[in-house]
Design a protein around this motif. Structure first.
Motif, PDB file in Angstrom:
ATOM      1  N   MET A   1       5.853  -6.241  -1.932  1.00 21.77           N
ATOM      2  CA  MET A   1       5.254  -5.751  -3.480  1.00 21.77           C
ATOM      3  C   MET A   1       3.942  -5.465  -2.666  1.00 21.77           C
ATOM      4  N   LEU A   2       4.128  -4.572  -3.414  1.00 20.46           N
ATOM      5  CA  LEU A   2       2.325  -2.975  -3.458  1.00 20.46           C
ATOM      6  C   LEU A   2       1.228  -3.936  -3.341  1.00 20.46           C
ATOM      7  N   LYS A   3       0.529  -3.858  -2.725  1.00 21.97           N
ATOM      8  CA  LYS A   3      -0.930  -5.102  -2.656  1.00 21.97           C
ATOM      9  C   LYS A   3      -2.142  -3.797  -2.336  1.00 21.97           C
ATOM     10  N   ILE A   4      -2.814  -3.507  -3.053  1.00 23.57           N
ATOM     11  CA  ILE A   4      -4.322  -3.122  -3.965  1.00 23.57           C
ATOM     12  C   ILE A   4      -5.224  -3.597  -3.547  1.00 23.57           C
ATOM     13  N   ASP A   5      -6.282  -3.418  -2.177  1.00 22.93           N
ATOM     14  CA  ASP A   5      -7.837  -4.110  -2.062  1.00 22.93           C
ATOM     15  C   ASP A   5      -8.257  -3.053  -3.428  1.00 22.93           C
ATOM     16  N   MET A   6      -8.981  -3.506  -3.781  1.00 24.25           N
ATOM     17  CA  MET A   6      -9.920  -2.694  -5.074  1.00 24.25           C
ATOM     18  C   MET A   6     -11.550  -2.426  -4.100  1.00 24.25           C
ATOM     19  N   HIS A   7     -11.131  -3.972  -3.280  1.00 26.35           N
ATOM     20  CA  HIS A   7     -12.968  -3.912  -3.015  1.00 26.35           C
ATOM     21  C   HIS A   7     -12.754  -3.898  -1.233  1.00 26.35           C
ATOM     22  N   PHE A  67      -1.569  -7.866   6.657  1.00 29.42           N
ATOM     23  CA  PHE A  67      -1.186  -8.584   5.652  1.00 29.42           C
ATOM     24  C   PHE A  67      -0.648  -8.108   4.948  1.00 29.42           C
ATOM     25  N   ASN A  68       0.249  -6.822   4.651  1.00 33.23           N
ATOM     26  CA  ASN A  68       0.464  -6.908   4.292  1.00 33.23           C
ATOM     27  C   ASN A  68       0.732  -5.889   2.910  1.00 33.23           C
ATOM     28  N   THR A  69      -0.601  -5.002   3.419  1.00 34.15           N
ATOM     29  CA  THR A  69      -1.245  -4.357   1.948  1.00 34.15           C
ATOM     30  C   THR A  69      -1.807  -2.777   2.148  1.00 34.15           C
ATOM     31  N   GLN A  70      -1.117  -2.175   1.167  1.00 40.60           N
ATOM     32  CA  GLN A  70      -1.220  -0.757   1.417  1.00 40.60           C
ATOM     33  C   GLN A  70      -1.816   0.384   1.415  1.00 40.60           C
ATOM     34  N   VAL A  71      -2.831  -0.311   0.350  1.00 39.93           N
ATOM     35  CA  VAL A  71      -3.714   0.431  -0.429  1.00 39.93           C
ATOM     36  C   VAL A  71      -5.075  -0.005  -0.216  1.00 39.93           C
ATOM     37  N   GLN A  72      -6.011   0.302   0.053  1.00 41.48           N
ATOM     38  CA  GLN A  72      -7.698   0.276  -0.419  1.00 41.48           C
ATOM     39  C   GLN A  72      -8.664   1.357  -0.857  1.00 41.48           C
ATOM     40  N   PRO A 109      -3.079  10.362   0.561  1.00 40.83           N
ATOM     41  CA  PRO A 109      -2.969  10.021  -0.257  1.00 40.83           C
ATOM     42  C   PRO A 109      -2.301   8.338  -0.969  1.00 40.83           C
ATOM     43  N   LYS A 110      -1.447   8.123   0.556  1.00 39.56           N
ATOM     44  CA  LYS A 110      -0.922   5.738  -0.148  1.00 39.56           C
ATOM     45  C   LYS A 110      -1.742   5.028   0.015  1.00 39.56           C
ATOM     46  N   HIS A 111      -2.852   5.678   1.484  1.00 41.89           N
ATOM     47  CA  HIS A 111      -3.336   4.528   1.711  1.00 41.89           C
ATOM     48  C   HIS A 111      -4.775   4.163   1.173  1.00 41.89           C
ATOM     49  N   TYR A 112      -5.350   5.471   0.807  1.00 45.08           N
ATOM     50  CA  TYR A 112      -6.433   5.163   0.474  1.00 45.08           C
ATOM     51  C   TYR A 112      -6.880   6.169  -1.247  1.00 45.08           C
ATOM     52  N   ILE A 113      -7.982   5.099  -2.321  1.00 42.23           N
ATOM     53  CA  ILE A 113      -8.334   5.887  -3.397  1.00 42.23           C
ATOM     54  C   ILE A 113      -9.844   5.540  -3.450  1.00 42.23           C
ATOM     55  N   GLY A 114     -10.371   6.313  -3.607  1.00 38.88           N
ATOM     56  CA  GLY A 114     -12.410   6.454  -3.463  1.00 38.88           C
ATOM     57  C   GLY A 114     -12.809   6.123  -4.763  1.00 38.88           C
ATOM     58  N   LEU A 115     -14.222   5.336  -4.660  1.00 40.55           N
ATOM     59  CA  LEU A 115     -14.678   5.048  -6.307  1.00 40.55           C
ATOM     60  C   LEU A 115     -16.257   6.010  -5.626  1.00 40.55           C
ATOM     61  N   LYS A 331       1.518   3.307 -10.447  1.00 40.81           N
ATOM     62  CA  LYS A 331       2.172   2.739  -9.513  1.00 40.81           C
ATOM     63  C   LYS A 331       3.140   3.877  -8.488  1.00 40.81           C
ATOM     64  N   LYS A 332       3.765   4.376  -9.065  1.00 39.05           N
ATOM     65  CA  LYS A 332       5.043   4.994  -8.521  1.00 39.05           C
ATOM     66  C   LYS A 332       4.118   6.391  -7.494  1.00 39.05           C
ATOM     67  N   ASP A 333       2.779   7.138  -7.847  1.00 37.11           N
ATOM     68  CA  ASP A 333       2.326   7.156  -6.913  1.00 37.11           C
ATOM     69  C   ASP A 333       1.453   6.888  -5.256  1.00 37.11           C
ATOM     70  N   TYR A 334       1.394   5.700  -5.394  1.00 35.84           N
ATOM     71  CA  TYR A 334       1.336   4.695  -3.967  1.00 35.84           C
ATOM     72  C   TYR A 334       2.676   3.895  -3.295  1.00 35.84           C
ATOM     73  N   LEU A 335       3.882   3.703  -3.633  1.00 34.78           N
ATOM     74  CA  LEU A 335       5.224   3.396  -3.702  1.00 34.78           C
ATOM     75  C   LEU A 335       5.768   4.087  -2.343  1.00 34.78           C
TER      76      LEU A 335
END
Length: 337
Positions: A1-7, A67-72, A109-115, A331-335
Motif C-alpha cells: 500500500m502506498l504510504k505518504i507522510d504529509m507532515h 516503515f514501508n513509507t515511500q513518500v514524504q 520525484p517518487k519520494h518528495y513533495i514540497g510545501l 496516485k500513479k505518479d508515486y507508484l
C-alpha cells in the motif's frame, strides 16, 4: 500500500547567516559542529541540536524504508517562518527555502513533495511568492497558527487564502509562537499544552471568521490531529449556541457543520482518540502525518493505525488517498512501475 507522510520538516544543510546578511534579528542558522549533527542557532543563542536526517534526503529515504513509507511531504521547520522580520527579508528567506524544497522534489520525484513558506506579514509579497511557487509546481504552503499573534481570521490574511483557492494551492496550518509560552516554560508545556491550543485557535478563527464559509473550495489541513479542537468541539458548539452575541458575530453557521470539510493528520498517539476522530471526521479527511524527524511526532509512521484492525479502505484513505485529495495529486505518479 502506498504510504505518504504529509507532515515532515526539512532544512537546507547550508544556509547564509541571515542575521549577518540582514544586519538585525535572531534568524536561524546552522553550526555544523560534529559529523552528522548541527546546532540551530537563533541569533547568538543555542536553539536546539538537530541530526543529519533534518537535511540529508538519502538518510531520510532509508529511515522511511523501515516503515514501508515511500513518500514524504516536506516543509520548513516553523521557527524558520520569520514572520517577525522585515517583509522583503522574509521573502528573501522564504524564496531560498522554497527553492531548496522544489529542487528536492525535482531530484527525487517518487519520494518528495514540497510545501512552501510565504511572508504572511505582507499580503502582497505573500501572494507574489505563492504565485511563484505555483509556477514551480509546488502544490501547497505551510503557515503558522497565528501571524505575529494575529489570528488567521484577520481581514488582511483573507486575500492570501482567496489566492490559495484561486491557484488551487493547499494549506497546512502548523502551531508555532504558542500563546502564553513565556509563562509556562517548565515541563515542556508550550509543546504539550500550547501547541494543541494553538491549532484549535487557528481552526476556530477560520470558522468563526467565515473563511471556510466564504471560500468553500479552500483545502486546509490542521496538523497534530487538529490539536484540541476535535476533542472540545462540544464546548465550542455550546459557546456558539449560548453566546451567539460573542461567538457568531461574523459567521452564523454552527461550527460543527465544518467537521469533515477540512483535513487533519493522524498524530494522536492514542488509538482510542483516533477512533473518535475517525467517527466525527471521516477517513477521507484524515492524513498520515509523523512530524518527522522530531521526537514528539509519530516515531513509527502510522504503525499504531496498522494495529487498530481498521477496514483496509480506511487505512488506505489515511495512508495515501486523503493526502492525494488534499494536495490534488495523482496516485500513479508515486507508484513504482
Amino acid at each position: 500500500m502506498l504510504k505518504i507522510d504529509m507532515h515532515t520538516h526539512i532544512i537546507p544543510e547550508k544556509m547564509p547567516n541571515w542575521t549577518e546578511k540582514f544586519g538585525y534579528g535572531d534568524f536561524i542558522y546552522l553550526q555544523h559542529h560534529r559529523p552528522g549533527y548541527a546546532k540551530m542557532m537563533k541569533g547568538n543563542q543555542f536553539f536546539r541540536e538537530i541530526e543529519e536526517n533534518c537535511w540529508d534526503p538519502e538518510v531520510r529515504i532509508k529511515d522511511y524504508e523501515k516503515f514501508n513509507t515511500q513518500v514524504q511531504v516536506v516543509c520548513t521547520i516553523p521557527v524558520m517562518f520569520s514572520y517577525w522580520a522585515k517583509a522583503h527579508d522574509c521573502l528573501d528567506l522564504s524564496m531560498f527555502l522554497n527553492d531548496h524544497i522544489h529542487e528536492l522534489a525535482v531530484q527525487y520525484p517518487k519520494h518528495y513533495i514540497g510545501l512552501a513558506t510565504i511572508p504572511m506579514q505582507d499580503t502582497e509579497l505573500a501572494i507574489q511568492e505563492l504565485e511563484r511557487c505555483k509556477e514551480l509546481g509546488i502544490p501547497g504552503i505551510q503557515i503558522g497558527s497565528n501571524i505575529n499573534d494575529e489570528n488567521l481570521s484577520e481581514d488582511r490574511f483573507f486575500p492570501i487564502f482567496e489566492a490559495c483557492q484561486e491557484l488551487d494551492m493547499a494549506v497546512m496550518v502548523h502551531p508555532w509562537n504558542m500563546m502564553g509560552m513565556k509563562h509556562m516554560t517548565k515541563y515542556w508545556l508550550p509543546w504539550l499544552v500550547g501547541m494543541p491550543a494553538e491549532t484549535s485557535r487557528a481552526i476556530c478563527s477560520m470558522i468563526f471568521g467565515g473563511v471556510f464559509e466564504r471560500l468553500p473550495d479552500l483545502r486546509v489541513n490542521f496538523v497534530h490531529a487538529g490539536g484540541s479542537f476535535l476533542a472540545t468541539v462540544g464546548r465550542v458548539e455550546h459557546g456558539f449556541n449560548c453566546r451567539p452575541d460573542l461567538v457568531a458575530i461574523d459567521n452564523p453557521v454552527n461550527p460543527r457543520e465544518y467537521l469533515g470539510k477540512f483535513w487533519v493528520d493522524c498524530i494522536t498517539h492514542d488509538p482510542e482518540i483516533m477512533k473518535y476522530i475517525l467517527k466525527i471526521q471521516g477517513s477521507k479527511k484524515i492524513t498520515l502525518g509523523s512530524d518527522y524527524p522530531f521526537p514528539l511526532g509519530d516515531l513509527e509512521i502510522g504503525k499504531f493505525i496498522e494495529e487498530m484492525d481498521l477496514d483496509c479502505s480506511v487505512v488506505e484513505d489515511i495512508f495515501c488517498n486523503s493526502t492525494l485529495d488534499w494536495l490534488k495529486l495523482d496516485k500513479k505518479d508515486y507508484l513504482n512501475e
